[in-house]
Design a protein around this motif. Structure first.
Motif, PDB file in Angstrom:
ATOM      1  N   VAL A  79     -12.267  -1.812  -9.641  1.00 24.20           N
ATOM      2  CA  VAL A  79     -12.866  -1.427  -8.362  1.00 24.20           C
ATOM      3  C   VAL A  79     -12.012  -0.454  -7.547  1.00 24.20           C
ATOM      4  O   VAL A  79     -12.549   0.516  -6.980  1.00 24.20           O
ATOM      5  N   PRO A  80     -10.683  -0.644  -7.420  1.00 18.10           N
ATOM      6  CA  PRO A  80      -9.917   0.316  -6.611  1.00 18.10           C
ATOM      7  C   PRO A  80     -10.015   1.758  -7.090  1.00 18.10           C
ATOM      8  O   PRO A  80      -9.795   2.684  -6.299  1.00 18.10           O
ATOM      9  N   THR A  81     -10.354   1.966  -8.359  1.00 16.18           N
ATOM     10  CA  THR A  81     -10.431   3.322  -8.904  1.00 16.18           C
ATOM     11  C   THR A  81     -11.732   4.024  -8.557  1.00 16.18           C
ATOM     12  O   THR A  81     -11.844   5.236  -8.738  1.00 16.18           O
ATOM     13  N   LEU A  82     -12.737   3.272  -8.100  1.00 17.70           N
ATOM     14  CA  LEU A  82     -14.074   3.829  -7.918  1.00 17.70           C
ATOM     15  C   LEU A  82     -14.207   4.557  -6.587  1.00 17.70           C
ATOM     16  O   LEU A  82     -13.425   4.341  -5.660  1.00 17.70           O
ATOM     17  N   VAL A  90      -2.258   6.124  -0.884  1.00 13.36           N
ATOM     18  CA  VAL A  90      -3.463   5.455  -1.365  1.00 13.36           C
ATOM     19  C   VAL A  90      -4.074   4.716  -0.179  1.00 13.36           C
ATOM     20  O   VAL A  90      -3.356   4.321   0.755  1.00 13.36           O
ATOM     21  N   GLU A  91      -5.376   4.546  -0.192  1.00 12.12           N
ATOM     22  CA  GLU A  91      -6.088   3.912   0.910  1.00 12.12           C
ATOM     23  C   GLU A  91      -6.174   2.408   0.686  1.00 12.12           C
ATOM     24  O   GLU A  91      -6.613   1.949  -0.379  1.00 12.12           O
ATOM     25  N   ALA A  92      -5.800   1.646   1.707  1.00 12.33           N
ATOM     26  CA  ALA A  92      -5.832   0.185   1.587  1.00 12.33           C
ATOM     27  C   ALA A  92      -7.225  -0.335   1.284  1.00 12.33           C
ATOM     28  O   ALA A  92      -7.390  -1.308   0.537  1.00 12.33           O
ATOM     29  N   LEU A  93      -8.246   0.313   1.832  1.00  6.49           N
ATOM     30  CA  LEU A  93      -9.597  -0.230   1.672  1.00  6.49           C
ATOM     31  C   LEU A  93     -10.090  -0.189   0.230  1.00  6.49           C
ATOM     32  O   LEU A  93     -11.059  -0.860  -0.120  1.00  6.49           O
ATOM     33  N   ARG A  94      -9.432   0.603  -0.636  1.00  5.92           N
ATOM     34  CA  ARG A  94      -9.797   0.590  -2.063  1.00  5.92           C
ATOM     35  C   ARG A  94      -9.618  -0.806  -2.669  1.00  5.92           C
ATOM     36  O   ARG A  94     -10.301  -1.159  -3.634  1.00  5.92           O
ATOM     37  N   TYR A  95      -8.707  -1.589  -2.096  1.00  3.38           N
ATOM     38  CA  TYR A  95      -8.416  -2.922  -2.624  1.00  3.38           C
ATOM     39  C   TYR A  95      -9.233  -4.011  -1.931  1.00  3.38           C
ATOM     40  O   TYR A  95      -9.084  -5.186  -2.231  1.00  3.38           O
ATOM     41  N   VAL A 108       0.842  -1.210   0.000  1.00  2.00           N
ATOM     42  CA  VAL A 108       0.000   0.000   0.000  1.00  2.00           C
ATOM     43  C   VAL A 108       0.871   1.253   0.000  1.00  2.00           C
ATOM     44  O   VAL A 108       0.617   2.216  -0.740  1.00  2.00           O
ATOM     45  N   GLU A 109       1.928   1.233   0.803  1.00  4.10           N
ATOM     46  CA  GLU A 109       2.818   2.400   0.861  1.00  4.10           C
ATOM     47  C   GLU A 109       3.573   2.596  -0.446  1.00  4.10           C
ATOM     48  O   GLU A 109       3.774   3.732  -0.889  1.00  4.10           O
ATOM     49  N   ARG A 110       3.974   1.492  -1.096  1.00  5.82           N
ATOM     50  CA  ARG A 110       4.681   1.618  -2.367  1.00  5.82           C
ATOM     51  C   ARG A 110       3.759   2.180  -3.453  1.00  5.82           C
ATOM     52  O   ARG A 110       4.159   3.061  -4.215  1.00  5.82           O
ATOM     53  N   ILE A 111       2.530   1.699  -3.512  1.00  4.75           N
ATOM     54  CA  ILE A 111       1.588   2.228  -4.500  1.00  4.75           C
ATOM     55  C   ILE A 111       1.380   3.725  -4.267  1.00  4.75           C
ATOM     56  O   ILE A 111       1.390   4.527  -5.198  1.00  4.75           O
ATOM     57  N   GLY A 112       1.185   4.098  -3.006  1.00  3.40           N
ATOM     58  CA  GLY A 112       0.992   5.508  -2.696  1.00  3.40           C
ATOM     59  C   GLY A 112       2.190   6.353  -3.073  1.00  3.40           C
ATOM     60  O   GLY A 112       2.053   7.434  -3.655  1.00  3.40           O
ATOM     61  N   ALA A 113       3.390   5.867  -2.755  1.00  4.34           N
ATOM     62  CA  ALA A 113       4.600   6.643  -3.033  1.00  4.34           C
ATOM     63  C   ALA A 113       4.825   6.825  -4.531  1.00  4.34           C
ATOM     64  O   ALA A 113       5.357   7.851  -4.965  1.00  4.34           O
ATOM     65  N   LEU A 114       4.432   5.843  -5.321  1.00  5.41           N
ATOM     66  CA  LEU A 114       4.626   5.917  -6.764  1.00  5.41           C
ATOM     67  C   LEU A 114       3.542   6.731  -7.469  1.00  5.41           C
ATOM     68  O   LEU A 114       3.712   7.130  -8.616  1.00  5.41           O
ATOM     69  N   GLY A 115       2.432   6.968  -6.805  1.00  5.23           N
ATOM     70  CA  GLY A 115       1.318   7.689  -7.408  1.00  5.23           C
ATOM     71  C   GLY A 115       1.392   9.184  -7.170  1.00  5.23           C
ATOM     72  O   GLY A 115       2.130   9.654  -6.301  1.00  5.23           O
TER      73      GLY A 115
END
Length: 253
Positions: free
Chosen positions: A197-200, A150-155, A138-145
């Motif tokens: 779904v994570p994008t919604l 990014v919020e974990a609950l999106r996944y 989750v932290e890596r996705i957030g750092a790259l975006g």
């Protein structure tokens, strides 16, 4: 490693709820995906994986489901909430890349998925009864975006596992066992391919296309015979049941 967050989703594709502890059996967390929404016209299970039709499910609290008439009005289609899947139950999964390119209102190509291929019969899981993701991922996705987080609950994970290493650490867990707390043993099956779904929008969380774009750019993992897929998290099944509690130690065998 330890269990940072524990979540269940009482109705498939609706909003979930955080719990402090839960019994876990071969059918997953108690009360998880216990019900689903049936599209009366097609006989398919409604899933936000087809956002054009079903993204409004992510505005509904799974613990407080309205009656069928109210839900049908919200969704614009006749639906019923069911607790037993029809034989051979299927859902539609819109091609994620096409959703990103054309938007959530567009009628894009989709695949048909038979639910529960890696789960006990009679369940509503897309594939397996448990979905796990690590804080490292989750932290890596957030750092790259572009947002920086990014919020974990999106996944929509069942377990968020606190981990220290950097990167997509659970990519290497497929085929291995996880021991959770005193009793529970899980078998990690495969990395989790991500859909739209994570994008919604999820409840109060606004839409975030980079929740998928970033994964697609930076973490493609081979999944069965499908070739490299945009993945975040892993699917698992239960080898030994028990109780999982927030804060439980997690050990990789």
């Amino acid at each position: 490693m330890r269990v940072e967050t524990l979540r269940r989703y009482p109705v498939k594709s609706m909003l979930g709820e955080e719990v402090d502890e839960s019994p876990v059996t071969e059918r997953g967390l108690a009360g998880d995906r216990a019900r689903a929404v049936l599209d009366v016209a097609t006989g398919k299970i409604a899933s936000a994986k087809n956002p054009r039709l079903w993204r409004a499910l992510l505005t509904v609290e799974g613990a407080r489901v309205p009656d069928d008439a109210t839900l049908s009005e919200l969704l614009g289609r006749e639906v019923r909430v069911i607790d037993v899947p029809p034989e051979g139950a299927e859902l539609e999964r819109s091609v994620p890349e096409r959703v990103l390119a054309e938007g959530i209102e567009a009628e894009v190509p989709h695949t048909i998925t038979t639910i529960g291929a890696g789960s006990p019969e009679g369940t509503f899981f897309d594939f397996a009864p448990l979905h796990l993701i690590t804080t490292s991922t989750v932290e890596r996705i957030g750092a790259l975006g572009p947002r920086g987080h990014v919020e974990a609950l999106r996944y929509r994970p069942n377990l968020v596992i606190a981990t220290e290493p950097d990167g997509f650490v659970e990519n290497d867990w497929a085929g291995r066992e996880l021991h959770v707390g005193a009793d529970v043993v899980l078998h990690v099956i495969v990395a989790s391919p991500r859909c739209a779904v994570p994008t919604l929008a999820h409840g109060e969380l606004e839409r975030d296309t980079d929740a998928l774009r970033t994964v697609a750019r930076h973490n493609r993992v081979p999944v069965f015979d499908m070739g490299p897929q945009a993945c975040a998290g892993v699917y698992a099944r239960v080898l030994r049941p028990g109780v999982i509690r927030k804060g439980d130690e997690v050990r990789l065998a």
